[in-house]
Design a protein around this motif. Structure first.
Motif, short mmCIF file in Angstrom:
data_model
loop_
_atom_site.label_atom_id
_atom_site.label_comp_id
_atom_site.label_asym_id
_atom_site.label_seq_id
_atom_site.Cartn_x
_atom_site.Cartn_y
_atom_site.Cartn_z
N ILE A 122 -0.50 6.56 -8.14
CA ILE A 122 0.82 7.02 -8.59
C ILE A 122 1.96 6.06 -8.31
N TRP A 123 1.72 5.00 -7.53
CA TRP A 123 2.83 4.20 -6.99
C TRP A 123 3.79 3.68 -8.06
N THR A 124 3.25 3.11 -9.13
CA THR A 124 4.11 2.48 -10.14
C THR A 124 4.88 3.50 -10.97
N LYS A 125 4.51 4.76 -10.88
CA LYS A 125 5.20 5.81 -11.63
C LYS A 125 6.27 6.54 -10.82
N LEU A 126 6.38 6.23 -9.55
CA LEU A 126 7.28 6.98 -8.68
C LEU A 126 8.74 6.57 -8.83
N GLU A 127 8.99 5.30 -9.17
CA GLU A 127 10.34 4.78 -9.33
C GLU A 127 11.17 5.04 -8.07
N THR A 128 12.26 5.80 -8.18
CA THR A 128 13.16 6.02 -7.03
C THR A 128 12.57 6.95 -5.97
N LEU A 129 11.43 7.56 -6.28
CA LEU A 129 10.83 8.50 -5.34
C LEU A 129 9.74 7.86 -4.48
N GLN A 130 9.62 6.53 -4.54
CA GLN A 130 8.56 5.87 -3.78
C GLN A 130 8.65 6.16 -2.28
N ALA A 131 9.83 6.01 -1.71
CA ALA A 131 9.99 6.20 -0.26
C ALA A 131 9.70 7.64 0.17
N PRO A 132 10.30 8.67 -0.47
CA PRO A 132 10.02 10.04 -0.03
C PRO A 132 8.58 10.47 -0.25
N VAL A 133 7.97 10.05 -1.37
CA VAL A 133 6.57 10.43 -1.61
C VAL A 133 5.65 9.73 -0.62
N PHE A 134 5.94 8.47 -0.30
CA PHE A 134 5.17 7.75 0.71
C PHE A 134 5.25 8.48 2.06
N ALA A 135 6.47 8.88 2.43
CA ALA A 135 6.66 9.60 3.70
C ALA A 135 5.90 10.93 3.69
N LEU A 136 5.94 11.63 2.56
CA LEU A 136 5.24 12.91 2.44
C LEU A 136 3.74 12.74 2.61
N LEU A 137 3.18 11.74 1.97
CA LEU A 137 1.74 11.51 2.08
C LEU A 137 1.34 11.09 3.49
N ILE A 138 2.15 10.26 4.12
CA ILE A 138 1.85 9.85 5.50
C ILE A 138 1.91 11.07 6.42
#
Length: 209
Positions: A122-138
């Motif tokens: 999903i990384w390339t599709k996240l755009e501005t949500l990369q940081a919050p989604v990364f934090a959520l998954l971690i």
């Protein structure tokens, strides 16, 4: 004997899952919060609730609020992700309060690999949500690791229920992210809801064990 709260949660959850796959929107909007409220009431009625139990109930409440925002328009998605992050954080703290970390290394790669695979998809599709989604998954990865490590250290029924519940929540979260940002498919909402409700149910069930 099967309890009435269990039957109420089961029936409400089934109505939501059915609506998520083929039913009207109003049925989804009604029975998702109703199912979580029933779980919250069931957990609150446990005979003896420890600090860990109160953290679980607080996590479920944060998850309920995050869910309510998730079904609203996209500008509230960030707030929803933040609330789900808080929910997983509270769960992780609750699970870890037993302080019996065995550092069972064969378990550690499981959440790490699933997290990495989800991010790669999903990384390339996240755009501005990369940081919050990364934090959520971690955060969800940490929750699963703590739950599993406690089970392998203590091997009790309560820890098994927590571990399976946390794993189901984690899988639900990964599938939701993949379906939302990369590969949407018709049955995704029903699958995500089934895993999500089962995960929450098993975690709340631990309050009665």
């Amino acid at each position: 004997m099967i309890s009435w709260p269990f039957l109420a949660v089961l029936f409400s959850g089934w109505l939501y899952v059915d609506a998520a796959y083929r039913g009207p929107d109003w049925q989804r909007w009604l029975f998702r919060p109703v199912t979580l409220l029933l779980l919250l009431a069931w957990g609150w009625n446990a005979e003896f609730i420890t600090i860990s139990g109160y953290l679980v109930l607080a996590g479920l409440l944060a998850s309920l609020l995050g869910d309510m925002l998730r079904i609203l328009p996209g500008e509230r998605l960030l707030a929803s992700i933040a609330l789900i992050f808080i929910s997983y954080l509270l769960y992780a703290i609750s699970f870890g309060l037993q302080m019996n970390f065995s550092l069972y290394l064969p378990w550690l790669p499981v959440p790490i690999v699933l997290t990495l695979v989800t991010l790669l998809i999903i990384w390339t599709k996240l755009e501005t949500l990369q940081a919050p989604v990364f934090a959520l998954l971690i955060m969800s990865m940490i929750m699963v690791w703590v739950a599993g490590d406690q089970y392998f250290g203590l091997a009790r029924e309560v820890n098994f229920s927590i571990m399976v519940g946390a794993c189901l929540l984690f899988l639900s979260n990964c599938i939701w992210l993949i379906a939302r940002f990369r590969y949407p498919f018709k049955a995704s909402k029903a699958i995500v809801a089934t895993l999500y409700f089962l995960g929450q149910f098993l975690i709340i069930r631990s309050l009665y064990l």
